[in-house]
Design a protein around this motif. Structure first.
Motif, PDB file in Angstrom:
ATOM      1  N   SER A  79       0.850  -1.200   0.000  1.00  0.00           N
ATOM      2  CA  SER A  79       0.000   0.000   0.000  1.00  0.00           C
ATOM      3  C   SER A  79       0.882   1.245   0.000  1.00  0.00           C
ATOM      4  O   SER A  79       0.916   2.012   0.958  1.00  0.00           O
ATOM      5  N   SER A  80       1.611   1.421  -1.091  1.00  0.00           N
ATOM      6  CA  SER A  80       2.554   2.549  -1.177  1.00  0.00           C
ATOM      7  C   SER A  80       2.247   3.391  -2.412  1.00  0.00           C
ATOM      8  O   SER A  80       1.519   2.972  -3.316  1.00  0.00           O
ATOM      9  N   GLU A  81       2.828   4.573  -2.435  1.00  0.00           N
ATOM     10  CA  GLU A  81       2.672   5.431  -3.613  1.00  0.00           C
ATOM     11  C   GLU A  81       3.318   4.801  -4.835  1.00  0.00           C
ATOM     12  O   GLU A  81       2.803   4.925  -5.953  1.00  0.00           O
ATOM     13  N   ALA A  82       4.430   4.100  -4.645  1.00  0.00           N
ATOM     14  CA  ALA A  82       5.081   3.419  -5.771  1.00  0.00           C
ATOM     15  C   ALA A  82       4.136   2.385  -6.381  1.00  0.00           C
ATOM     16  O   ALA A  82       4.018   2.278  -7.606  1.00  0.00           O
ATOM     17  N   ALA A  83       3.447   1.634  -5.530  1.00  0.00           N
ATOM     18  CA  ALA A  83       2.484   0.642  -6.015  1.00  0.00           C
ATOM     19  C   ALA A  83       1.357   1.328  -6.778  1.00  0.00           C
ATOM     20  O   ALA A  83       0.897   0.824  -7.813  1.00  0.00           O
ATOM     21  N   LEU A  84       0.916   2.465  -6.273  1.00  0.00           N
ATOM     22  CA  LEU A  84      -0.144   3.214  -6.938  1.00  0.00           C
ATOM     23  C   LEU A  84       0.282   3.621  -8.349  1.00  0.00           C
ATOM     24  O   LEU A  84      -0.498   3.525  -9.297  1.00  0.00           O
ATOM     25  N   TRP A  85       1.529   4.041  -8.505  1.00  0.00           N
ATOM     26  CA  TRP A  85       2.000   4.454  -9.831  1.00  0.00           C
ATOM     27  C   TRP A  85       2.143   3.267 -10.775  1.00  0.00           C
ATOM     28  O   TRP A  85       1.832   3.380 -11.964  1.00  0.00           O
ATOM     29  N   VAL A  86       2.586   2.124 -10.258  1.00  0.00           N
ATOM     30  CA  VAL A  86       2.666   0.932 -11.115  1.00  0.00           C
ATOM     31  C   VAL A  86       1.262   0.512 -11.535  1.00  0.00           C
ATOM     32  O   VAL A  86       1.013   0.200 -12.703  1.00  0.00           O
ATOM     33  N   LEU A  87       0.317   0.528 -10.590  1.00  0.00           N
ATOM     34  CA  LEU A  87      -1.059   0.161 -10.928  1.00  0.00           C
ATOM     35  C   LEU A  87      -1.661   1.163 -11.919  1.00  0.00           C
ATOM     36  O   LEU A  87      -2.415   0.770 -12.812  1.00  0.00           O
ATOM     37  N   THR A  88      -1.308   2.424 -11.793  1.00  0.00           N
ATOM     38  CA  THR A  88      -1.773   3.434 -12.745  1.00  0.00           C
ATOM     39  C   THR A  88      -1.263   3.102 -14.151  1.00  0.00           C
ATOM     40  O   THR A  88      -2.016   3.179 -15.126  1.00  0.00           O
ATOM     41  N   PHE A  89      -0.014   2.694 -14.250  1.00  0.00           N
ATOM     42  CA  PHE A  89       0.551   2.299 -15.538  1.00  0.00           C
ATOM     43  C   PHE A  89      -0.193   1.088 -16.110  1.00  0.00           C
ATOM     44  O   PHE A  89      -0.513   1.053 -17.300  1.00  0.00           O
ATOM     45  N   VAL A  90      -0.485   0.114 -15.259  1.00  0.00           N
ATOM     46  CA  VAL A  90      -1.222  -1.073 -15.704  1.00  0.00           C
ATOM     47  C   VAL A  90      -2.622  -0.672 -16.168  1.00  0.00           C
ATOM     48  O   VAL A  90      -3.098  -1.127 -17.216  1.00  0.00           O
ATOM     49  N   ALA A  91      -3.293   0.187 -15.407  1.00  0.00           N
ATOM     50  CA  ALA A  91      -4.640   0.630 -15.779  1.00  0.00           C
ATOM     51  C   ALA A  91      -4.620   1.355 -17.124  1.00  0.00           C
ATOM     52  O   ALA A  91      -5.487   1.124 -17.978  1.00  0.00           O
ATOM     53  N   LEU A  92      -3.632   2.208 -17.344  1.00  0.00           N
ATOM     54  CA  LEU A  92      -3.521   2.904 -18.624  1.00  0.00           C
ATOM     55  C   LEU A  92      -3.231   1.926 -19.762  1.00  0.00           C
ATOM     56  O   LEU A  92      -3.703   2.115 -20.888  1.00  0.00           O
ATOM     57  N   SER A  93      -2.485   0.879 -19.458  1.00  0.00           N
ATOM     58  CA  SER A  93      -2.230  -0.162 -20.462  1.00  0.00           C
ATOM     59  C   SER A  93      -3.519  -0.879 -20.825  1.00  0.00           C
ATOM     60  O   SER A  93      -3.773  -1.170 -22.004  1.00  0.00           O
ATOM     61  N   PHE A  94      -4.341  -1.175 -19.808  1.00  0.00           N
ATOM     62  CA  PHE A  94      -5.648  -1.788 -20.074  1.00  0.00           C
ATOM     63  C   PHE A  94      -6.540  -0.835 -20.877  1.00  0.00           C
ATOM     64  O   PHE A  94      -7.280  -1.267 -21.764  1.00  0.00           O
ATOM     65  N   LEU A  95      -6.480   0.452 -20.580  1.00  0.00           N
ATOM     66  CA  LEU A  95      -7.262   1.428 -21.336  1.00  0.00           C
ATOM     67  C   LEU A  95      -6.851   1.407 -22.805  1.00  0.00           C
ATOM     68  O   LEU A  95      -7.708   1.410 -23.698  1.00  0.00           O
ATOM     69  N   LEU A  96      -5.559   1.359 -23.059  1.00  0.00           N
ATOM     70  CA  LEU A  96      -5.065   1.280 -24.433  1.00  0.00           C
ATOM     71  C   LEU A  96      -5.601   0.018 -25.118  1.00  0.00           C
ATOM     72  O   LEU A  96      -6.044   0.062 -26.269  1.00  0.00           O
ATOM     73  N   GLY A  97      -5.604  -1.104 -24.409  1.00  0.00           N
ATOM     74  CA  GLY A  97      -6.134  -2.345 -24.955  1.00  0.00           C
ATOM     75  C   GLY A  97      -7.621  -2.285 -25.201  1.00  0.00           C
ATOM     76  O   GLY A  97      -8.135  -2.899 -26.145  1.00  0.00           O
ATOM     77  N   THR A  98      -8.322  -1.545 -24.367  1.00  0.00           N
ATOM     78  CA  THR A  98      -9.765  -1.374 -24.552  1.00  0.00           C
ATOM     79  C   THR A  98     -10.043  -0.561 -25.809  1.00  0.00           C
ATOM     80  O   THR A  98     -10.961  -0.859 -26.566  1.00  0.00           O
ATOM     81  N   LEU A  99      -9.240   0.443 -26.049  1.00  0.00           N
ATOM     82  CA  LEU A  99      -9.435   1.326 -27.200  1.00  0.00           C
ATOM     83  C   LEU A  99      -8.916   0.720 -28.502  1.00  0.00           C
ATOM     84  O   LEU A  99      -9.529   0.902 -29.548  1.00  0.00           O
ATOM     85  N   ARG A 100      -7.802   0.006 -28.450  1.00  0.00           N
ATOM     86  CA  ARG A 100      -7.143  -0.472 -29.669  1.00  0.00           C
ATOM     87  C   ARG A 100      -7.148  -1.990 -29.832  1.00  0.00           C
ATOM     88  O   ARG A 100      -6.675  -2.490 -30.842  1.00  0.00           O
ATOM     89  N   GLY A 101      -7.622  -2.714 -28.831  1.00  0.00           N
ATOM     90  CA  GLY A 101      -7.545  -4.170 -28.870  1.00  0.00           C
ATOM     91  C   GLY A 101      -6.236  -4.633 -28.264  1.00  0.00           C
ATOM     92  O   GLY A 101      -5.264  -3.870 -28.195  1.00  0.00           O
ATOM     93  N   ALA A 102      -6.204  -5.881 -27.820  1.00  0.00           N
ATOM     94  CA  ALA A 102      -5.010  -6.425 -27.162  1.00  0.00           C
ATOM     95  C   ALA A 102      -3.776  -6.332 -28.065  1.00  0.00           C
ATOM     96  O   ALA A 102      -2.665  -6.109 -27.588  1.00  0.00           O
ATOM     97  N   GLN A 103      -3.973  -6.495 -29.375  1.00  0.00           N
ATOM     98  CA  GLN A 103      -2.854  -6.444 -30.300  1.00  0.00           C
ATOM     99  C   GLN A 103      -2.325  -5.025 -30.484  1.00  0.00           C
ATOM    100  O   GLN A 103      -1.225  -4.836 -30.995  1.00  0.00           O
ATOM    101  N   GLY A 104      -3.064  -4.012 -30.044  1.00  0.00           N
ATOM    102  CA  GLY A 104      -2.653  -2.617 -30.191  1.00  0.00           C
ATOM    103  C   GLY A 104      -2.003  -2.029 -28.952  1.00  0.00           C
ATOM    104  O   GLY A 104      -1.809  -0.824 -28.869  1.00  0.00           O
TER     105      GLY A 104
END
Length: 153
Positions: A39-64
């Motif tokens: 439960s750290s700020e570093a974990a929050l930033w890594v999870l933010t990166f993962v969430a943005l990666s999922f957003l990209l996959g939602t918009l462009r598909g897993a291959q994008g």
């Protein structure tokens, strides 16, 4: 004269099913790092990166996604071609499910408590490991269930 019916909406061109599995493996590693950071700020930033990666996959598909690029650039050439193809819509839906789960963790982490971060990461990690290790995509299965029970258009 053939009486075969054609689907109202044809499936998009298929994707290599190994790509989303490799992407899930990469995502699982990032989510494991998130859990290790607790439960750290570093974990929050890594999870933010993962969430943005999922957003990209939602918009462009897993291959994008950037994970799709890693698969296409470094992994697929070593595996060789496959005749097996998969409808890209279920993995894209699964990316959206991942975005919702990790996105909620990020929003709660920034606004309420950092405890939400490892909880969201843990939930997403289970799904990512099931996909990467066993080819069981929970979000894809959700997509298929929804399609099965949704009224025809």
């Amino acid at each position: 004269m053939s009486h075969e019916s054609t689907p109202a909406v044809s499936a998009p061109q298929g994707i290599d099913p190994r790509g989303p599995r490799v992407g899930a493996g990469i995502t699982a590693l990032l989510l494991a790092v998130t859990l290790l950071l607790g439960s750290s700020e570093a974990a929050l930033w890594v999870l933010t990166f993962v969430a943005l990666s999922f957003l990209l996959g939602t918009l462009r598909g897993a291959q994008g996604t950037w994970q799709g690029w890693v698969f296409k650039t470094f992994v697929q050439p070593r595996l060789g071609p496959t005749a097996e193809r998969e409808d890209p819509r279920p993995p894209r839906f699964a990316q959206g499910v991942g975005f919702v789960i990790t996105g909620v963790g990020v929003v709660l982490g920034f606004t309420v408590s950092l405890v939400a971060v490892p909880v969201a990461a843990g939930l997403a990690l289970v799904a990512a490991v099931l996909n990467a290790a066993f080819g069981l995509c929970l979000g894809c299965e959700m997509y298929l269930l929804i399609r099965r029970f949704a009224p025809a258009r």
